[in-house]
Structures are given as C-alpha cells and as structure tokens.
Scaffold this motif. Structure first.
Motif, PDB file in Angstrom:
ATOM      1  N   ILE A   1      -0.606   3.643   3.390  1.00  0.00           N
ATOM      2  CA  ILE A   1      -0.910   4.811   2.554  1.00  0.00           C
ATOM      3  C   ILE A   1      -0.352   5.752   3.588  1.00  0.00           C
ATOM      4  O   ILE A   1       0.366   6.818   3.200  1.00  0.00           O
ATOM      5  CB  ILE A   1      -2.307   4.954   2.414  1.00  0.00           C
ATOM      6  CG1 ILE A   1      -2.934   3.797   1.521  1.00  0.00           C
ATOM      7  CG2 ILE A   1      -2.656   6.445   2.079  1.00  0.00           C
ATOM      8  CD1 ILE A   1      -4.324   3.941   1.207  1.00  0.00           C
ATOM      9  N   GLU A   2      -0.712   5.634   5.107  1.00  0.00           N
ATOM     10  CA  GLU A   2      -0.056   6.861   5.735  1.00  0.00           C
ATOM     11  C   GLU A   2       1.426   6.737   5.906  1.00  0.00           C
ATOM     12  O   GLU A   2       2.140   7.648   6.167  1.00  0.00           O
ATOM     13  CB  GLU A   2      -0.949   6.590   7.260  1.00  0.00           C
ATOM     14  CG  GLU A   2      -0.621   7.745   8.153  1.00  0.00           C
ATOM     15  CD  GLU A   2      -1.168   9.114   7.475  1.00  0.00           C
ATOM     16  OE1 GLU A   2      -0.585  10.336   7.902  1.00  0.00           O
ATOM     17  OE2 GLU A   2      -2.117   9.016   6.759  1.00  0.00           O
TER      18      GLU A   2
ATOM     19  N   ALA B   1       0.767  -1.117   0.069  1.00  0.00           N
ATOM     20  CA  ALA B   1       0.022  -0.043  -0.022  1.00  0.00           C
ATOM     21  C   ALA B   1       0.834   1.276   0.013  1.00  0.00           C
ATOM     22  O   ALA B   1       0.539   2.218  -0.615  1.00  0.00           O
ATOM     23  CB  ALA B   1      -0.702   0.034   1.122  1.00  0.00           C
TER      24      ALA B   1
ATOM     25  N   LYS C   1       2.533   1.627  -3.522  1.00  0.00           N
ATOM     26  CA  LYS C   1       1.404   1.885  -4.374  1.00  0.00           C
ATOM     27  C   LYS C   1       1.180   3.506  -4.398  1.00  0.00           C
ATOM     28  O   LYS C   1       1.055   4.199  -5.211  1.00  0.00           O
ATOM     29  CB  LYS C   1       0.263   1.074  -4.394  1.00  0.00           C
ATOM     30  CG  LYS C   1      -0.879   1.459  -5.366  1.00  0.00           C
ATOM     31  CD  LYS C   1      -2.319   0.737  -4.992  1.00  0.00           C
ATOM     32  CE  LYS C   1      -3.290   1.027  -5.807  1.00  0.00           C
ATOM     33  NZ  LYS C   1      -3.221   0.813  -7.476  1.00  0.00           N
ATOM     34  N   THR C   2       0.979   4.103  -3.109  1.00  0.00           N
ATOM     35  CA  THR C   2       0.768   5.420  -2.765  1.00  0.00           C
ATOM     36  C   THR C   2       1.808   6.142  -3.358  1.00  0.00           C
ATOM     37  O   THR C   2       1.616   7.207  -3.936  1.00  0.00           O
ATOM     38  CB  THR C   2       0.632   5.710  -1.345  1.00  0.00           C
ATOM     39  OG1 THR C   2      -0.412   4.832  -0.900  1.00  0.00           O
ATOM     40  CG2 THR C   2       0.215   7.197  -1.245  1.00  0.00           C
TER      41      THR C   2
ATOM     42  N   ASP D   1      -8.112  11.658  -0.298  1.00  0.00           N
ATOM     43  CA  ASP D   1      -7.016  11.240  -1.148  1.00  0.00           C
ATOM     44  C   ASP D   1      -6.546   9.670  -0.670  1.00  0.00           C
ATOM     45  O   ASP D   1      -6.400   8.958  -1.596  1.00  0.00           O
ATOM     46  CB  ASP D   1      -5.762  11.974  -0.982  1.00  0.00           C
ATOM     47  CG  ASP D   1      -5.937  13.513  -1.715  1.00  0.00           C
ATOM     48  OD1 ASP D   1      -6.773  13.428  -2.444  1.00  0.00           O
ATOM     49  OD2 ASP D   1      -5.221  14.243  -1.417  1.00  0.00           O
ATOM     50  N   LYS D   2      -6.520   9.622   0.734  1.00  0.00           N
ATOM     51  CA  LYS D   2      -6.100   8.337   1.255  1.00  0.00           C
ATOM     52  C   LYS D   2      -7.482   7.108   0.986  1.00  0.00           C
ATOM     53  O   LYS D   2      -7.017   6.070   0.727  1.00  0.00           O
ATOM     54  CB  LYS D   2      -6.225   8.479   2.627  1.00  0.00           C
ATOM     55  CG  LYS D   2      -4.953   9.426   3.107  1.00  0.00           C
ATOM     56  CD  LYS D   2      -4.954   9.599   4.619  1.00  0.00           C
ATOM     57  CE  LYS D   2      -3.967  10.737   5.136  1.00  0.00           C
ATOM     58  NZ  LYS D   2      -4.072  11.237   6.393  1.00  0.00           N
TER      59      LYS D   2
ATOM     60  N   LEU E   1      -1.571  14.256   2.085  1.00  0.00           N
ATOM     61  CA  LEU E   1      -2.732  13.648   1.471  1.00  0.00           C
ATOM     62  C   LEU E   1      -4.023  14.218   2.451  1.00  0.00           C
ATOM     63  O   LEU E   1      -3.892  14.194   3.644  1.00  0.00           O
ATOM     64  CB  LEU E   1      -2.742  12.378   1.401  1.00  0.00           C
ATOM     65  CG  LEU E   1      -1.570  11.638   0.522  1.00  0.00           C
ATOM     66  CD1 LEU E   1      -1.643   9.990   0.436  1.00  0.00           C
ATOM     67  CD2 LEU E   1      -1.602  12.133  -1.023  1.00  0.00           C
TER      68      LEU E   1
ATOM     69  N   ASN F   1       2.440   8.885   3.170  1.00  0.00           N
ATOM     70  CA  ASN F   1       2.124  10.116   3.393  1.00  0.00           C
ATOM     71  C   ASN F   1       3.020  10.867   4.437  1.00  0.00           C
ATOM     72  O   ASN F   1       3.658  12.058   3.704  1.00  0.00           O
ATOM     73  CB  ASN F   1       0.840  10.149   3.742  1.00  0.00           C
ATOM     74  CG  ASN F   1       0.075  11.368   3.902  1.00  0.00           C
ATOM     75  OD1 ASN F   1       0.364  12.198   3.077  1.00  0.00           O
ATOM     76  ND2 ASN F   1      -0.472  11.825   5.171  1.00  0.00           N
TER      77      ASN F   1
ATOM     78  N   ILE G   1       1.724   6.450  -7.396  1.00  0.00           N
ATOM     79  CA  ILE G   1       0.699   7.257  -7.852  1.00  0.00           C
ATOM     80  C   ILE G   1       1.151   8.436  -8.186  1.00  0.00           C
ATOM     81  O   ILE G   1       0.730   9.397  -8.990  1.00  0.00           O
ATOM     82  CB  ILE G   1      -0.514   6.884  -6.820  1.00  0.00           C
ATOM     83  CG1 ILE G   1      -1.444   5.504  -7.114  1.00  0.00           C
ATOM     84  CG2 ILE G   1      -1.835   8.263  -7.342  1.00  0.00           C
ATOM     85  CD1 ILE G   1      -2.568   5.448  -6.289  1.00  0.00           C
ATOM     86  N   HIS G   2       1.800   8.877  -7.127  1.00  0.00           N
ATOM     87  CA  HIS G   2       2.432  10.411  -6.927  1.00  0.00           C
ATOM     88  C   HIS G   2       3.746  10.523  -7.733  1.00  0.00           C
ATOM     89  O   HIS G   2       4.353  11.642  -7.706  1.00  0.00           O
ATOM     90  CB  HIS G   2       2.534  10.962  -5.461  1.00  0.00           C
ATOM     91  CG  HIS G   2       1.061  11.013  -5.019  1.00  0.00           C
ATOM     92  ND1 HIS G   2       0.599  10.061  -4.272  1.00  0.00           N
ATOM     93  CD2 HIS G   2       0.394  12.289  -4.905  1.00  0.00           C
ATOM     94  CE1 HIS G   2      -0.552  10.433  -4.033  1.00  0.00           C
ATOM     95  NE2 HIS G   2      -0.941  11.682  -4.345  1.00  0.00           N
TER      96      HIS G   2
ATOM     97  N   VAL H   1      -7.119   5.842  -2.516  1.00  0.00           N
ATOM     98  CA  VAL H   1      -6.073   4.661  -2.875  1.00  0.00           C
ATOM     99  C   VAL H   1      -6.627   3.616  -2.079  1.00  0.00           C
ATOM    100  O   VAL H   1      -6.417   2.326  -2.859  1.00  0.00           O
ATOM    101  CB  VAL H   1      -4.858   5.151  -2.254  1.00  0.00           C
ATOM    102  CG1 VAL H   1      -3.761   4.023  -2.461  1.00  0.00           C
ATOM    103  CG2 VAL H   1      -4.328   6.385  -2.646  1.00  0.00           C
TER     104      VAL H   1
END
Length: 307
Positions: free
Chosen positions: A104-105, A64, A67-68, A119-120, A115, A108, A71-72, A123
């Motif tokens: 994700i965090e 995760a 992937k995050t 946004d979170k 994010l 971030n 994406i950016h 994803v």
C-alpha cells in the motif's frame, strides 16, 4: 523528482490473549522495501524470512500495491523492489500484514496518493479480513481496532505504553488458516461475557501501566488460546517456565506459533538467561514496541535499521 524510496514497516503482535482480532502492538522488527520505478517488475530478496515468489504478480507486496492503485483509478508503473526482513514467516508476527502495508505504501509513494493512515488501513483490512495487525504496523504503538458492519474501521491508538516483551520464536511454522480452523464457530453467552471482561481488564491495566495485572489478564483468554495451544508443541510448558522466570504473563502472538511474554522493562536479558537451553526449538528474542509505524523516505536507498 526522485523515483526511489525506502519504506520501513514494523512487525506486529495481535490479540495479547483476550483482545481477539482487535488488539495490536507494533514491534521493533522490520520489513524494509527499497523501491525504484523500473521498466518491469522485479523483486530481489536480500535476507532470509522472505517467500520465493517467481512471478512478481503473485507477490503480496505487488498485489497490495496494485490493488491500492486500482482503487484510486490509476495504473501503477512497474518497480524494482529490494526486500529485507526481520519478520519470520507464519510465526504470528504479522508478516502478511506487514507485506500488505508495504505494498500500500509503495503505491502511496510512487503515485503520490497522499493517503491518510485511515485510508491505508481500509485497504489493508479489505485484504487481511481484520485490522488488528495492519493497524499496529500503520500507526505504531498499541492499537485497538474494529471493523463495523458498514465497513467503517474504528481505531484507538497510543504510543505511551512502556511494556517490554520477550518472544519465543519457534523453528516451525503454523499457518493462520490452520489456526483459524481450530476455533469454534460459536461461543456461549457465558464464555463470551467472561472473555470480553478479561479483554476489558487487560486494556485498562495496560493503559494504566499496571503490567503485573496485565499479565494476569493476558492468560485468561477464552476466545482462541484454549483451542490453539494444542497446535503449538511445548507452549503450555513455556507458559509455566516463563512465569517461574519472572514473566508477568505469556500468550500466543497472533495466531501463533510464536509466544510472547510480558516482562519488567530492563529484565529481558536476565529472563532469557534463566530459560537458556530449556526450549531448544524456540529462539528467545527481546523486543520493544515500535512507536512510529510506517516510515517512508524519498531519495534514500537502504536503511540503517536492517543494514
């Protein structure tokens, strides 16, 4: 600048009966990840309730996070993760959603992506397939979420629901895939209308703090419980016994096999004592609603919550 963070993600329950794939509630049980930028990926499990994944690249948190970053258009540096969890695996308490949200965090914080919650969630939904558990873990409190055909995710969120719950956590797992496969591909218009009406009434009762009414509608689901209860031994007996012990209503937590009873606040321990020893394959645990969602702290190793 510090290269260390502590991230806390609440567990969640979903559906609450008829709110199939849309209702989520954050629970006061946590996944905690301490993060430090490192030369190579390393994951240390500091508690039970965690999967043994020899290759960090196969770990859901790492996937995760990466992937995050992708994406950016960024590359995530390797990190050392120390992980603690109060969320049992494959029990219907959002363990996979919590792991995804944690990852994700991680990205971030480490990449300073700044994010938003939306946004979170976007994803997380792309990885989970539906937003209900992830929305609860991200926002906290009570959420209703839906993913439109164009990919836009709509979320209603409130922390102002004073409900109290008791979980029936079994000593056996139920994989989400098996629970999903038990469901029919289609429903008749009559069934869909009845099930949607029950969900609408449940939401209205919860938002108006009418918990006795909410308990009634929790037990009127037609979307998934009629097909999943047979996968959970003693579940029907638990629902009957819980009602006799004072529960407003009892339903499957997420895809199961944990069950969740809505009870009057302040009666949790009395409720549990009435059922003590009756269902030895289930641990009865009082739980409140988490109202914060994700908490991420820089320059802090560890947390008082899981110490």
């Amino acid at each position: 600048m510090s290269n260390k963070w502590s991230i806390l993600i609440p567990a969640s329950t979903a559906n609450l009966g008829p709110g199939f794939d849309s209702i989520g509630i954050a629970l006061d049980k946590y996944l905690e990840v301490d993060v430090e930028v490192s030369e190579k990926w390393k994951i240390d499990n500091l508690t039970d309730n965690l999967p043994e994944v020899p290759d960090p690249q196969n770990h859901l948190i790492v996937q995760a996070a990466q992937k995050t970053a992708q994406i950016h258009g960024l590359e995530l540096p390797a990190c050392h993760l120390e992980v603690k969890s109060e969320i049992p695996l494959a029990r219907g308490m959002g363990s996979s959603a919590s792991a995804i949200v944690a990852g994700i965090e991680v990205a971030n914080q480490v990449l300073d992506l700044q994010l938003t919650s939306q946004d979170k969630l976007k994803v997380a939904t792309s990885m989970e397939g539906h937003p209900d558990n992830a929305a609860a873990s991200i926002f906290g409190g009570f959420t209703i979420s839906s993913c439109a055909e164009n990919g836009e995710i709509h979320v209603f969120h409130t922390a102002n629901i004073g409900a109290a719950f008791v979980l029936f956590i079994p000593n056996f797992e139920l994989k989400t895939e098996k629970a999903r496969n038990a469901l029919p591909e289609t429903y008749t218009r009559k069934i869909a209308a009845q099930a949607s009406a029950a969900a609408n009434l449940l939401i209205a009762a919860l938002l108006s703090q009418s918990f006795e009414q909410a308990g009634v509608y929790m037990e009127q689901d037609l979307f998934h419980e009629p097909y999943r209860l047979n996968l959970i031994p003693e579940s029907k007996e638990i629902k009957i016994a819980a009602k006799r012990a004072g529960a407003y209503g009892t339903c499957i937590s997420g895809a199961g096999p944990t069950l969740l009873s809505l009870v009057e606040r302040g009666t949790e321990e009395d409720f549990i004592s009435k059922l003590s020893g009756i269902f030895p394959n289930f641990q009865l645990v009082p739980v409140s609603i988490n109202r914060t969602g994700i908490v991420a702290l820089k320059n802090k190793k560890g947390s008082a919550v899981l110490s």
